[in-house]
Scaffold this motif. Structure first.
Motif, PDB file in Angstrom:
ATOM      1  N   UNK A  60      32.059  55.659  91.771  1.00 17.16           N
ATOM      2  CA  UNK A  60      30.815  54.928  91.998  1.00 17.16           C
ATOM      3  C   UNK A  60      31.133  53.509  92.441  1.00 17.16           C
ATOM      4  N   UNK A  61      30.705  53.130  93.656  1.00 17.76           N
ATOM      5  CA  UNK A  61      30.989  51.786  94.165  1.00 17.76           C
ATOM      6  C   UNK A  61      30.293  50.712  93.339  1.00 17.76           C
ATOM      7  N   UNK A  62      29.180  51.068  92.695  1.00 16.50           N
ATOM      8  CA  UNK A  62      28.469  50.099  91.849  1.00 16.50           C
ATOM      9  C   UNK A  62      29.350  49.704  90.663  1.00 16.50           C
ATOM     10  N   UNK A  63      30.057  50.696  90.103  1.00 18.59           N
ATOM     11  CA  UNK A  63      30.962  50.418  88.984  1.00 18.59           C
ATOM     12  C   UNK A  63      32.091  49.499  89.436  1.00 18.59           C
ATOM     13  N   UNK A  64      32.622  49.752  90.626  1.00 14.67           N
ATOM     14  CA  UNK A  64      33.698  48.918  91.158  1.00 14.67           C
ATOM     15  C   UNK A  64      33.224  47.476  91.321  1.00 14.67           C
ATOM     16  N   UNK A  65      32.031  47.312  91.887  1.00 16.40           N
ATOM     17  CA  UNK A  65      31.478  45.964  92.076  1.00 16.40           C
ATOM     18  C   UNK A  65      31.250  45.272  90.733  1.00 16.40           C
ATOM     19  N   UNK A  66      30.857  46.051  89.727  1.00 15.80           N
ATOM     20  CA  UNK A  66      30.627  45.478  88.397  1.00 15.80           C
ATOM     21  C   UNK A  66      31.943  44.976  87.788  1.00 15.80           C
ATOM     22  N   UNK A  67      33.009  45.756  87.992  1.00 14.93           N
ATOM     23  CA  UNK A  67      34.330  45.347  87.502  1.00 14.93           C
ATOM     24  C   UNK A  67      34.749  44.033  88.158  1.00 14.93           C
ATOM     25  N   UNK A  68      34.581  43.951  89.481  1.00 14.24           N
ATOM     26  CA  UNK A  68      34.952  42.738  90.209  1.00 14.24           C
ATOM     27  C   UNK A  68      34.104  41.544  89.744  1.00 14.24           C
ATOM     28  N   UNK A  69      32.825  41.776  89.525  1.00 16.00           N
ATOM     29  CA  UNK A  69      31.933  40.703  89.106  1.00 16.00           C
ATOM     30  C   UNK A  69      32.290  40.221  87.694  1.00 16.00           C
ATOM     31  N   UNK A  70      32.676  41.156  86.818  1.00 21.44           N
ATOM     32  CA  UNK A  70      33.083  40.800  85.457  1.00 21.44           C
ATOM     33  C   UNK A  70      34.300  39.878  85.487  1.00 21.44           C
ATOM     34  N   UNK A  71      35.281  40.242  86.318  1.00 22.85           N
ATOM     35  CA  UNK A  71      36.490  39.421  86.426  1.00 22.85           C
ATOM     36  C   UNK A  71      36.178  38.085  87.090  1.00 22.85           C
ATOM     37  N   UNK A  72      35.300  38.110  88.076  1.00 22.14           N
ATOM     38  CA  UNK A  72      34.968  36.909  88.849  1.00 22.14           C
ATOM     39  C   UNK A  72      34.351  35.819  87.976  1.00 22.14           C
TER      40      UNK A  72
END
Length: 363
Positions: free
Chosen positions: A270-282
């Motif tokens: 799920x690309x939404x999950x990937x974006x969430x991971x990146x946003x969490x780290x960001x």
């Protein structure tokens, strides 16, 4: 000469093929980064460093899709300065482009040839060279691997007992050496024989060396001519610096802000999950950027599922700063929480180091 004319055909492999074939493609092409596709569509890239981090046991059984890293696609309408900034932020040597429905790449060395030569005026090697982290010619593979990963660099010089340069070693020939050893001795080689392999057995002896006072224009010509991927700098026959395409591009491009972190090792469906991971780290990275100067931030996510009903994740984060290297690991069932905890550990370590330095200044 425009951007489009500098693009090259990409070296590509399918996401379904085993890691062993990817490494072979890297070796035959001489490229440490390979474009990954699926059903003919661009998926991302895999870097030799990403593979080294993984500590592969059997490269014939692991699909490369698990190590693929997403990167931004280049735009030929961008300026040279904008592309330079993107490449510095993305921490990759070749930027992918899609032109006429074909995947092409632009290397840092090709981008250098498009720079305005006026920026080189009156500049010399000593004005742009970086501090040379190096290894000894009698060092072993294990120590070299640790150095490359800890510093997040792809190449390092090798010096003899008199501190004279005798070669270089990079992530690609390091990876090829490990794989050859494993094929000869089996998976146990990584644990029993790797530490005994001397640097001289796999280093590249074909080096380009210049004096500290060499003109920057000449150095740019050497790099853009693709005769070498780095220039070693000496004074009185002693190594004093190293110049890579990154050092040249820093003259015109700046890494884009906004908390960039290089993520590898995990590709959620799920690309939404990937974006969430990146946003969490960001979010944590943006807090860190207010405290220290970050030179790079990389995160590797490993998924464990054998013998378990639910997958568990291990996140390893490394961040290079003006205060030194910070490393943190975390393991959890929730990958987003794991990412957050890992970044919070880095933040805590940075805060402690700043407090420690403030105390020392008072004393």
């Amino acid at each position: 000469m425009d951007i489009k004319e500098m693009l090259n055909d990409a070296v590509m492999v399918d996401a379904e093929i085993p890691l062993s074939k990817v490494i072979s493609a890297m070796g035959s092409s001489g490229k440490r980064e390979i474009i990954i596709t699926k059903n003919g569509e661009f998926v991302g890239i895999v870097d030799a460093k990403d593979i080294l981090i993984k500590n592969i046991g059997n490269p014939d059984k692991l699909k490369i899709e698990n190590l693929t890293r997403k990167v931004n696609i280049g735009d030929i309408e961008r300026t040279v300065e904008e592309l330079a900034g993107m490449m510095l932020s993305g921490d990759f040597s070749e930027m992918p482009f899609i032109v006429d429905n074909k995947i092409k790449t632009l290397s840092k060395t090709s981008l250098i040839s498009l720079l305005d030569k006026n920026i080189f005026e009156k500049k010399k090697a000593k004005n742009v060279m970086s501090t040379p982290y190096f290894v000894s010619s009698d060092d072993n593979l294990t120590n070299v691997k640790k150095l490359l990963l800890d510093l997040n660099v792809s190449k390092t010089p090798v010096v003899d007992d008199d501190n004279r340069v005798v070669g270089t070693v990079d992530s690609l020939n390091l990876l090829n050496t490990i794989i050859k050893k494993q094929r000869a001795d089996g998976p146990i080689a990584e644990k029993t024989g790797i530490e005994n392999i001397n640097v001289e057995a796999f280093m590249d002896k074909d080096i380009t060396v210049v004096h500290e006072d060499e003109s920057l224009e000449r150095i740019a010509e050497l790099l853009s001519g693709k005769r070498t991927s780095c220039i070693l700098v000496e004074k009185n026959s002693i190594l004093t610096g190293i110049i890579t395409p990154k050092d040249i591009l820093k003259l015109v491009g700046k890494p884009s802000g906004g908390g960039f972190i290089s993520l590898s090792g995990y590709k959620p469906e799920d690309s939404i999950e990937y974006d969430h991971i990146k946003e969490t780290a960001k979010k944590t990275l943006e807090r860190l950027e207010k405290m220290v100067d970050i030179t790079y931030a990389v995160m590797h996510i490993e998924k464990h599922s054998k013998g378990a009903v639910k997958s568990i994740y291990t996140v390893s984060t490394r961040m290079g700063t003006n205060m030194g290297l910070f490393v943190a690991d975390d393991t959890d069932w929730d990958v987003s929480l794991c990412v957050k905890n890992s970044m919070e550990k880095i933040l805590s370590s940075v805060e402690k180091e700043k407090d420690k330095r403030r105390t020392l200044r008072r004393k």
